[in-house]
Design a protein around this motif. Structure first.
Motif, PDB file in Angstrom:
ATOM      1  N   SER A 132       0.829  -1.208   0.000  1.00 23.81           N
ATOM      2  CA  SER A 132       0.000   0.000   0.000  1.00 23.81           C
ATOM      3  C   SER A 132       0.862   1.257   0.000  1.00 23.81           C
ATOM      4  O   SER A 132       0.524   2.259  -0.653  1.00 23.81           O
ATOM      5  CB  SER A 132      -0.954  -0.011   1.197  1.00 23.81           C
ATOM      6  OG  SER A 132      -0.246  -0.065   2.420  1.00 23.81           O
ATOM      7  N   ILE A 133       1.979   1.223   0.722  1.00 21.81           N
ATOM      8  CA  ILE A 133       2.888   2.377   0.710  1.00 21.81           C
ATOM      9  C   ILE A 133       3.485   2.569  -0.680  1.00 21.81           C
ATOM     10  O   ILE A 133       3.572   3.692  -1.197  1.00 21.81           O
ATOM     11  CB  ILE A 133       4.002   2.194   1.760  1.00 21.81           C
ATOM     12  CG1 ILE A 133       3.420   2.316   3.160  1.00 21.81           C
ATOM     13  CG2 ILE A 133       5.120   3.205   1.549  1.00 21.81           C
ATOM     14  CD1 ILE A 133       4.402   2.005   4.268  1.00 21.81           C
ATOM     15  N   HIS A 134       3.871   1.477  -1.300  1.00 20.18           N
ATOM     16  CA  HIS A 134       4.416   1.553  -2.661  1.00 20.18           C
ATOM     17  C   HIS A 134       3.376   2.145  -3.625  1.00 20.18           C
ATOM     18  O   HIS A 134       3.706   2.992  -4.469  1.00 20.18           O
ATOM     19  CB  HIS A 134       4.826   0.167  -3.125  1.00 20.18           C
ATOM     20  CG  HIS A 134       5.207   0.102  -4.577  1.00 20.18           C
ATOM     21  ND1 HIS A 134       6.396   0.588  -5.056  1.00 20.18           N
ATOM     22  CD2 HIS A 134       4.533  -0.370  -5.665  1.00 20.18           C
ATOM     23  CE1 HIS A 134       6.453   0.421  -6.362  1.00 20.18           C
ATOM     24  NE2 HIS A 134       5.335  -0.159  -6.752  1.00 20.18           N
ATOM     25  N   ALA A 135       2.127   1.713  -3.495  1.00 21.82           N
ATOM     26  CA  ALA A 135       1.072   2.226  -4.368  1.00 21.82           C
ATOM     27  C   ALA A 135       0.860   3.720  -4.156  1.00 21.82           C
ATOM     28  O   ALA A 135       0.680   4.481  -5.114  1.00 21.82           O
ATOM     29  CB  ALA A 135      -0.224   1.463  -4.126  1.00 21.82           C
ATOM     30  N   TYR A 137      -5.273   5.673   0.713  1.00 19.20           N
ATOM     31  CA  TYR A 137      -4.583   4.623   1.466  1.00 19.20           C
ATOM     32  C   TYR A 137      -5.492   3.403   1.619  1.00 19.20           C
ATOM     33  O   TYR A 137      -5.051   2.259   1.484  1.00 19.20           O
ATOM     34  CB  TYR A 137      -4.169   5.134   2.849  1.00 19.20           C
ATOM     35  CG  TYR A 137      -2.771   5.685   2.909  1.00 19.20           C
ATOM     36  CD1 TYR A 137      -1.670   4.878   2.642  1.00 19.20           C
ATOM     37  CD2 TYR A 137      -2.540   7.016   3.255  1.00 19.20           C
ATOM     38  CE1 TYR A 137      -0.379   5.380   2.699  1.00 19.20           C
ATOM     39  CE2 TYR A 137      -1.253   7.537   3.321  1.00 19.20           C
ATOM     40  CZ  TYR A 137      -0.179   6.709   3.035  1.00 19.20           C
ATOM     41  OH  TYR A 137       1.099   7.206   3.084  1.00 19.20           O
ATOM     42  N   LEU A 138      -6.761   3.648   1.921  1.00 19.07           N
ATOM     43  CA  LEU A 138      -7.709   2.540   2.069  1.00 19.07           C
ATOM     44  C   LEU A 138      -7.845   1.782   0.754  1.00 19.07           C
ATOM     45  O   LEU A 138      -7.859   0.542   0.733  1.00 19.07           O
ATOM     46  CB  LEU A 138      -9.075   3.074   2.521  1.00 19.07           C
ATOM     47  CG  LEU A 138     -10.158   2.015   2.740  1.00 19.07           C
ATOM     48  CD1 LEU A 138      -9.753   1.031   3.820  1.00 19.07           C
ATOM     49  CD2 LEU A 138     -11.483   2.687   3.089  1.00 19.07           C
ATOM     50  N   LEU A 139      -7.931   2.513  -0.346  1.00 20.65           N
ATOM     51  CA  LEU A 139      -8.030   1.861  -1.649  1.00 20.65           C
ATOM     52  C   LEU A 139      -6.757   1.077  -1.962  1.00 20.65           C
ATOM     53  O   LEU A 139      -6.817  -0.025  -2.525  1.00 20.65           O
ATOM     54  CB  LEU A 139      -8.284   2.922  -2.735  1.00 20.65           C
ATOM     55  CG  LEU A 139      -8.451   2.403  -4.175  1.00 20.65           C
ATOM     56  CD1 LEU A 139      -9.561   1.362  -4.264  1.00 20.65           C
ATOM     57  CD2 LEU A 139      -8.729   3.565  -5.129  1.00 20.65           C
ATOM     58  N   ALA A 140      -5.611   1.606  -1.585  1.00 17.73           N
ATOM     59  CA  ALA A 140      -4.352   0.897  -1.817  1.00 17.73           C
ATOM     60  C   ALA A 140      -4.298  -0.398  -1.001  1.00 17.73           C
ATOM     61  O   ALA A 140      -3.815  -1.434  -1.482  1.00 17.73           O
ATOM     62  CB  ALA A 140      -3.170   1.799  -1.455  1.00 17.73           C
ATOM     63  N   ILE A 141      -4.804  -0.360   0.225  1.00 18.94           N
ATOM     64  CA  ILE A 141      -4.861  -1.569   1.052  1.00 18.94           C
ATOM     65  C   ILE A 141      -5.810  -2.580   0.427  1.00 18.94           C
ATOM     66  O   ILE A 141      -5.489  -3.775   0.322  1.00 18.94           O
ATOM     67  CB  ILE A 141      -5.309  -1.217   2.491  1.00 18.94           C
ATOM     68  CG1 ILE A 141      -4.242  -0.361   3.168  1.00 18.94           C
ATOM     69  CG2 ILE A 141      -5.579  -2.483   3.300  1.00 18.94           C
ATOM     70  CD1 ILE A 141      -4.713   0.280   4.471  1.00 18.94           C
ATOM     71  N   PHE A 142      -6.971  -2.111   0.007  1.00 19.90           N
ATOM     72  CA  PHE A 142      -7.928  -2.990  -0.679  1.00 19.90           C
ATOM     73  C   PHE A 142      -7.279  -3.662  -1.891  1.00 19.90           C
ATOM     74  O   PHE A 142      -7.387  -4.878  -2.088  1.00 19.90           O
ATOM     75  CB  PHE A 142      -9.148  -2.168  -1.125  1.00 19.90           C
ATOM     76  CG  PHE A 142      -9.930  -2.773  -2.261  1.00 19.90           C
ATOM     77  CD1 PHE A 142     -10.896  -3.738  -2.022  1.00 19.90           C
ATOM     78  CD2 PHE A 142      -9.692  -2.386  -3.572  1.00 19.90           C
ATOM     79  CE1 PHE A 142     -11.614  -4.315  -3.071  1.00 19.90           C
ATOM     80  CE2 PHE A 142     -10.396  -2.948  -4.629  1.00 19.90           C
ATOM     81  CZ  PHE A 142     -11.367  -3.918  -4.372  1.00 19.90           C
ATOM     82  N   ASP A 143      -6.593  -2.869  -2.699  1.00 24.27           N
ATOM     83  CA  ASP A 143      -5.964  -3.393  -3.917  1.00 24.27           C
ATOM     84  C   ASP A 143      -4.913  -4.445  -3.581  1.00 24.27           C
ATOM     85  O   ASP A 143      -4.844  -5.500  -4.225  1.00 24.27           O
ATOM     86  CB  ASP A 143      -5.327  -2.232  -4.685  1.00 24.27           C
ATOM     87  CG  ASP A 143      -4.603  -2.692  -5.940  1.00 24.27           C
ATOM     88  OD1 ASP A 143      -5.273  -3.135  -6.886  1.00 24.27           O
ATOM     89  OD2 ASP A 143      -3.355  -2.620  -5.966  1.00 24.27           O
ATOM     90  N   GLU A 144      -4.102  -4.189  -2.573  1.00 21.24           N
ATOM     91  CA  GLU A 144      -3.048  -5.136  -2.222  1.00 21.24           C
ATOM     92  C   GLU A 144      -3.639  -6.434  -1.674  1.00 21.24           C
ATOM     93  O   GLU A 144      -3.123  -7.525  -1.939  1.00 21.24           O
ATOM     94  CB  GLU A 144      -2.094  -4.507  -1.202  1.00 21.24           C
ATOM     95  CG  GLU A 144      -0.786  -5.244  -1.044  1.00 21.24           C
ATOM     96  CD  GLU A 144       0.045  -5.300  -2.320  1.00 21.24           C
ATOM     97  OE1 GLU A 144       0.838  -6.250  -2.468  1.00 21.24           O
ATOM     98  OE2 GLU A 144      -0.099  -4.389  -3.168  1.00 21.24           O
ATOM     99  N   ILE A 145      -4.727  -6.334  -0.928  1.00 20.87           N
ATOM    100  CA  ILE A 145      -5.407  -7.529  -0.423  1.00 20.87           C
ATOM    101  C   ILE A 145      -5.937  -8.365  -1.583  1.00 20.87           C
ATOM    102  O   ILE A 145      -5.792  -9.593  -1.612  1.00 20.87           O
ATOM    103  CB  ILE A 145      -6.542  -7.135   0.550  1.00 20.87           C
ATOM    104  CG1 ILE A 145      -5.952  -6.722   1.900  1.00 20.87           C
ATOM    105  CG2 ILE A 145      -7.534  -8.279   0.742  1.00 20.87           C
ATOM    106  CD1 ILE A 145      -6.966  -6.194   2.887  1.00 20.87           C
ATOM    107  N   MET A 146      -6.545  -7.720  -2.566  1.00 21.36           N
ATOM    108  CA  MET A 146      -7.056  -8.446  -3.726  1.00 21.36           C
ATOM    109  C   MET A 146      -5.916  -9.098  -4.512  1.00 21.36           C
ATOM    110  O   MET A 146      -6.032 -10.242  -4.966  1.00 21.36           O
ATOM    111  CB  MET A 146      -7.856  -7.506  -4.630  1.00 21.36           C
ATOM    112  CG  MET A 146      -9.134  -6.961  -4.007  1.00 21.36           C
ATOM    113  SD  MET A 146     -10.350  -8.228  -3.577  1.00 21.36           S
ATOM    114  CE  MET A 146     -10.881  -8.791  -5.187  1.00 21.36           C
ATOM    115  N   ASN A 147      -4.802  -8.385  -4.662  1.00 23.23           N
ATOM    116  CA  ASN A 147      -3.654  -8.952  -5.371  1.00 23.23           C
ATOM    117  C   ASN A 147      -3.099 -10.177  -4.636  1.00 23.23           C
ATOM    118  O   ASN A 147      -2.784 -11.202  -5.256  1.00 23.23           O
ATOM    119  CB  ASN A 147      -2.547  -7.901  -5.516  1.00 23.23           C
ATOM    120  CG  ASN A 147      -2.953  -6.764  -6.426  1.00 23.23           C
ATOM    121  OD1 ASN A 147      -3.756  -6.932  -7.332  1.00 23.23           O
ATOM    122  ND2 ASN A 147      -2.403  -5.582  -6.170  1.00 23.23           N
ATOM    123  N   CYS A 148      -2.970 -10.063  -3.323  1.00 24.58           N
ATOM    124  CA  CYS A 148      -2.443 -11.172  -2.527  1.00 24.58           C
ATOM    125  C   CYS A 148      -3.380 -12.375  -2.603  1.00 24.58           C
ATOM    126  O   CYS A 148      -2.927 -13.526  -2.674  1.00 24.58           O
ATOM    127  CB  CYS A 148      -2.248 -10.746  -1.077  1.00 24.58           C
ATOM    128  SG  CYS A 148      -0.881  -9.603  -0.822  1.00 24.58           S
TER     129      CYS A 148
END
Length: 791
Positions: A103-106, A151-162
């Motif tokens: 998420s930080i990278h995004a 930040y919330l959207l970035a966390i969501f995206d990383e969760i979906m990717n994982c």
């Protein structure tokens, strides 16, 4: 410019299903989720639930605050009503460090893009370290992008990717239908290059009726209809502004012609690609679209959801249930409720092709005064309370699952239940792509501890994804038997005893856990003057039947061989007959299925004859003349596209030799790829065989894949100590020299078989999170005194 994620070098498109719940969205997601490359989980509604409370987490540029948000969001997903599981059917437990890092990278990428956009024509500076002219990213003084929601959207995206990665999928689809209201955020985050929508809509009267009867969401027709209309306005706005990003599908059209509608959606998503598991298989066979659709009701998502809640009861029903889903409101909805729904949603439903039967025809639309709205919303609250009480009585487990998940939203903003460890600060910015090598395989460790595997499958649970009992059920071994052979080479005529055993382990395929063992073997079949050993490794949908048929035909030809016929001619005839039989079979579809076949015949005078097609292998292990190190003689060559002569023969017959990745990228063989080379047609992505010779595979026959075996002829020698025949399940992860070292540790060939199977199983599991079918035959050879009789 879209944000790049941490999951893959290629930034794949992302898909959001929008519209409104109770429109067949779970039905559609389970069908699309059967694609080999797409994951479509039941949604925990991350954005909907956390955006209203995002402020309580404070400044998310503060790493400690961000950690708490990451933990809370991960916990919400881990407590989802329908559990998220990896490809091994284990409940997901997200690595908070990885999610934080991603998420930080995004966010860094997003802010970089924003600064470049704000600068317009960017200022330049000289980099004193490199001497190159480059963009001055610090030149802009405009305000940074607001952090919290992104930040919330970035966390969501990383969760979906994982989650996609944990299931061996390349792309994902989010079925949180209200994501349409965040379109501007999504567009900025993903860009037009990646963002895609599947807009699913249904008659609001049927949607309302479904909500009223189902223990989920709102319960009053007014509130349901208002929400439906609002969500359609969001979706219709997206459609009007970015039509090329949206595929529309009407629920009623899916009911009428499921195959056509789902096929159109699949075309919008893009060509189906092999899963990571499939890309390593012997042959790449994608199911047709209809087979994918029909498998949904028996798929993991449908089975799991159906067991958990009444709201998913239709997911495993057959086509018969669809007949009663069309315009149910006409017979089951009260006229006053129809009037209310049409009054709330007349404009939106008319735009979508659903026409009122009361408003504007029999009555004027209802005028919703402030007092009336307040009364209807109070009624909705009471109905929700009743719904929850009924759910507690009817399905307390479902009620408490939902309550437990929802409780996370009330956690204190200072509460972080999972430790991030001491490595967190180290990677935050510059070390975003550090590679952890702690889990790298050490093959020598397996060799040194081969005794651990000689009792296979004892303690198999330690090296894979199945229990000891499950592995035992998939494993079979033949007791050691003995054979006496007269004659040989290397001086005077000698007698040899051969102690032999054979073992096979059914593979483990996480996305096809019930797949049959497609390997079969022949061990010690006797004719009048010779003995046959053989291994057959089937592949494709009918691979088990192909291997069994080839085995029967080759054994029959061996037993009926005329004395004057050479073994070379016998095997040539047998392999050809097996291939011809499969080609003409009415019960076995060998168009894209077949088998490898390696056959070893030992005659009673010590003659050795090997015939082979495919990538199974036969070895003879001997001691050196000086009695020192062992030598390994490979009596077969692997018939794969990596073999230059075989690849040239395929190309001369019109076939292409490329990896799957190279084929997808304009058939360019200059692109580096770590995948296995395969045989393809220039007319389409088939048949995808990772071998150049086999029995069966009729489509591949036309491209040069042949059933003609190669032969090796020799005699047993006094220094020969053992032979090993096996499928590629053995040889893909154990070298020929390692096989010799392992085999030398045991006098009993059955223990050798167990050790080889166990080590292969471990290495498959470590490397690929699955195991191929594994089959091996081991013969221990020793000289005996004349007159020693063995049976």
């Amino acid at each position: 410019m879209p944000v790049q994620n941490n999951y893959d070098v290629v930034a794949h498109p992302v898909f959001f299903m929008i519209g409104c719940q109770r429109s067949g969205s779970n039905w559609l997601r389970t069908m699309l989720g059967q694609r080999e490359d797409l994951i479509a989980p039941h949604p925990p509604h991350i954005m909907r639930d956390f955006l209203p409370i995002i402020c309580k987490f404070g400044d998310l540029d503060d790493i400690d605050n961000l950690k708490i948000l990451v933990d809370h969001v991960c916990s919400l997903v881990e407590r989802n009503q329908v559990p998220w599981q990896d490809k091994h059917n284990r409940d997901m437990h997200f690595d908070r460090v990885a999610i934080l890092k991603g998420s930080i990278h995004a966010m860094d990428s997003l802010r970089h893009v924003q600064r470049m956009e704000q600068m317009g024509t960017s200022r330049k500076r000289i980099n004193i370290d490199t001497g190159f002219v480059e963009d001055d990213l610090n030149a802009s003084t405009t305000e940074d992008i607001v952090g919290g929601e992104y930040y919330l959207l970035a966390i969501f995206d990383e969760i979906m990717n994982c989650y996609a990665k944990a299931n061996g999928k390349k792309i994902w689809m989010c079925k949180s239908m209200g994501m349409s209201q965040y379109h501007d955020m999504l567009l900025r985050f993903y860009g037009k290059e990646r963002l895609r929508y599947i807009y699913l809509f249904r008659d609001p009267r049927d949607v309302t009726l479904s909500f009223v009867k189902t223990p989920v969401g709102d319960c009053h027709p007014y509130v349901i209809a208002k929400k439906w209309a609002r969500l359609q306005r969001y979706a219709l706005r997206i459609l009007s502004e970015t039509e090329d990003l949206v595929h529309q599908v009407r629920y009623e059209d899916i009911l009428l012609d499921k195959a056509t509608q789902v096929s159109a959606i699949n075309e919008f998503i893009g060509s189906r690609a092999e899963s990571t598991t499939l890309r390593r298989g012997s042959v790449v066979v994608l199911r047709d679209d209809n087979e994918v659709v029909e498998s949904a009701k028996t798929g993991r998502e449908a089975q799991m959801a159906n067991q958990l809640s009444y709201q998913f009861k239709n997911l495993q029903r057959g086509d018969s249930f669809t007949k009663g889903q069309m315009a149910k409101w006409k017979e089951n909805m009260d006229g006053d409720d129809v009037h209310m729904v049409e009054s709330c949603a007349r404009e939106e439903m008319t735009r979508l092709g659903y026409f009122p039967v009361i408003v504007g025809i029999k009555a004027e639309p209802i005028h919703f005064t402030a007092d009336l709205v307040e009364e209807l919303e109070k009624d909705n609250t009471k109905l929700i309370e009743k719904m929850n009480n009924d759910l507690l009585d009817d399905n307390p487990e479902d009620f408490h699952r939902r309550k437990r998940q929802k409780s996370i939203l009330n956690w204190l903003s200072q509460l972080r239940r999972v430790s991030f460890g001491q490595k967190t600060q180290r990677f935050v910015r510059d070390d975003a792509y550090d590679t952890d090598t702690d889990d790298m395989i050490d093959p020598s460790r397996d060799i040194e501890n081969a005794d651990t595997f000689a009792s296979w499958p004892k303690e198999a649970y330690k090296v894979g994804f199945l229990s000891d009992e499950e592995v035992s059920d998939r494993f079979s071994i033949e007791n050691t038997k003995y054979l006496l052979v007269e004659g040989g080479r290397g001086g005077r005529s000698r007698s040899f005893s051969i102690a032999y055993s054979a073992a096979t382990q059914r593979g483990y395929y996480p996305q096809d856990r019930d797949k049959k063992n497609q390997d079969t073997f022949v061990s010690g079949v006797r004719s009048k003057s010779s003995t046959l050993f053989a291994v057959f490794d089937g592949h494709g949908n009918d691979g088990t039947a192909c291997a069994a048929a080839a085995k029967d035909i080759i054994c029959k030809q061996f037993l009926e061989k005329k004395k004057k016929m050479s073994f070379e001619n016998m095997f040539n005839n047998a392999y050809k007959q097996a291939n011809d039989t499969l080609a003409g079979s009415e019960t076995i579809d060998a168009s894209k299925s077949g088998t490898t076949a390696v056959s070893l015949c030992i005659t009673d005078n010590g003659g050795v004859h090997v015939a082979n097609v495919g990538d199974s292998r036969c070895l003879v292990i001997s001691s050196s003349h000086q009695g020192g190190d062992q030598t390994v003689s490979v009596l077969t060559q692997d018939h794969t596209p990596d073999n230059v002569a075989e690849a040239n023969r395929i190309k001369q017959c019109g076939g292409l030799v490329l990896t799957s990745d190279q084929y997808d990228r304009n058939k360019d063989d200059s692109i580096y790829s770590s995948e296995p080379q395969r045989v393809w047609s220039s007319e389409g992505k088939f048949p995808g065989t990772a071998f150049t010779r086999s029995i069966g595979d009729m489509v591949a026959n036309e491209l040069g894949v042949t059933s003609e075996p190669e032969h090796t002829i020799s005699k047993l020698h006094k220094n020969d100590k053992m032979f090993v025949i096996g499928s590629d399940g053995i040889f893909d992860f154990i070298s020929d020299d390692d096989i010799a070292r392992i085999s030398s540790q045991y006098s009993d060939p059955a223990l050798v078989c167990k050790a080889l199977v166990g080590i292969s199983y471990k290495r498959w599991s470590d490397s690929e999170e699955r195991t191929d079918d594994i089959t091996v035959i081991v013969g221990k050879i020793s000289t005996v005194k004349t007159g020693c009789l063995l049976c």
